[in-house]
Scaffold this motif. Structure first.
Motif, short mmCIF file in Angstrom:
data_model
loop_
_atom_site.label_atom_id
_atom_site.label_comp_id
_atom_site.label_asym_id
_atom_site.label_seq_id
_atom_site.Cartn_x
_atom_site.Cartn_y
_atom_site.Cartn_z
N LYS A 48 -6.33 -21.80 -0.25
CA LYS A 48 -6.56 -20.86 -1.35
C LYS A 48 -8.05 -20.67 -1.61
O LYS A 48 -8.51 -19.55 -1.85
CB LYS A 48 -5.85 -21.35 -2.61
N VAL A 93 -9.66 -17.81 0.53
CA VAL A 93 -9.15 -16.45 0.65
C VAL A 93 -9.61 -15.47 -0.42
O VAL A 93 -9.42 -14.27 -0.25
CB VAL A 93 -7.60 -16.41 0.73
N HIS A 94 -10.19 -15.90 -1.49
CA HIS A 94 -10.62 -14.98 -2.54
C HIS A 94 -12.13 -14.77 -2.44
O HIS A 94 -12.91 -15.57 -2.92
CB HIS A 94 -10.22 -15.50 -3.92
N HIS A 95 -12.49 -13.66 -1.80
CA HIS A 95 -13.90 -13.31 -1.59
C HIS A 95 -14.01 -11.81 -1.39
O HIS A 95 -13.07 -11.08 -1.74
CB HIS A 95 -14.46 -14.09 -0.39
N THR A 123 -11.00 -10.39 1.15
CA THR A 123 -9.79 -11.18 0.95
C THR A 123 -8.65 -10.68 1.84
O THR A 123 -8.30 -9.51 1.79
CB THR A 123 -9.35 -11.12 -0.52
N THR A 152 -11.40 -16.06 -9.90
CA THR A 152 -11.16 -14.62 -10.02
C THR A 152 -10.85 -14.24 -11.47
O THR A 152 -10.07 -14.90 -12.13
CB THR A 152 -9.99 -14.17 -9.12
N ARG A 186 -4.51 -4.20 -4.83
CA ARG A 186 -5.83 -4.63 -4.38
C ARG A 186 -6.78 -4.28 -5.51
O ARG A 186 -6.75 -3.17 -6.03
CB ARG A 186 -6.24 -3.91 -3.10
N THR A 233 -15.63 -10.02 -5.76
CA THR A 233 -14.43 -10.75 -5.36
C THR A 233 -13.24 -9.80 -5.35
O THR A 233 -13.07 -9.00 -6.27
CB THR A 233 -14.16 -11.92 -6.32
N GLU A 257 -9.01 -9.22 -4.96
CA GLU A 257 -7.62 -9.67 -4.93
C GLU A 257 -6.90 -8.69 -4.01
O GLU A 257 -7.09 -7.47 -4.11
CB GLU A 257 -6.98 -9.64 -6.31
N GLU A 278 -3.01 -8.64 -2.73
CA GLU A 278 -1.79 -9.42 -2.79
C GLU A 278 -0.52 -8.57 -2.76
O GLU A 278 -0.47 -7.50 -3.37
CB GLU A 278 -1.77 -10.26 -4.07
#
Length: 181
Positions: A21, A24-26, A29, A57, A105, A112, A114, A116
């Protein structure tokens, strides 16, 4: 303590692996699996939380009750129960997936991202709420109409909640949540 793993997805939403985890948040992502949950009490109020300032985030932003990522091989409903305990110190019941195909998104001011596939659940709280200060800095129980207004006006709530609230309303909230609609 090992880093939490998230499930990576291809463009079509198929599982293609996992990653830490923390990795993956950058700004770039990768698409991964997550969930959001709106927690209601027995009188139909919904819990909104303000994310702790230490969150990677959207720190300090108001949002739905809690979010999370299922671990590889973990059933989504089991992940909802696990994160309710971890984030809110709460037990939940009557977990219902209202938006199984929600995907979004969003990019934060710091760059950053997201990215998902994020099914959206509603559930009832089953006992007291005692949030982890690492996860939640504030909370409020609100009527659904207040949540709907905040989302419609674009108040300082998370981008995913802004998108989810009208979709939840259109899809139909569970009957037990209707006391506050």
């Amino acid at each position: 303590m090992s880093d939490e793993l998230v499930v990576l997805l291809d463009h079509d939403g198929n599982r293609v692996g996992s990653a830490a985890k923390s990795s993956v948040h950058h700004r770039d992502t990768p698409l991964h699996l997550a969930f959001s949950c709106y927690l209601f009490d027995d009188s139909g109020r919904v819990l909104l939380t303000r994310r702790a300032l230490g969150k990677k985030t959207w720190p300090g932003v108001w949002t739905n009750s809690f979010c999370g990522h299922p671990a590889p091989g973990e059933a989504m409903v089991d992940a909802v129960h696990r994160r309710a305990r971890q984030e809110l110190g709460a037990a939940v019941r009557d977990v219902v997936c209202v938006l199984p195909d929600f995907r979004y998104r969003a990019e934060a001011a710091d760059g950053t991202v997201e990215n998902e596939v994020c099914p959206v659940f509603c559930a009832l709280v089953d006992g007291p709420v005692a949030p982890s200060p690492d996860e939640v800095m504030d909370l409020v129980w609100a009527q659904w109409a207040e949540v709907r207004t905040a989302a419609a006006l674009g108040w300082a709530i998370s981008p995913w909640a802004q998108s989810q609230v009208p979709l939840l309303e259109a899809a139909g909230l569970p009957e037990w949540s209707r006391a506050s609609v």
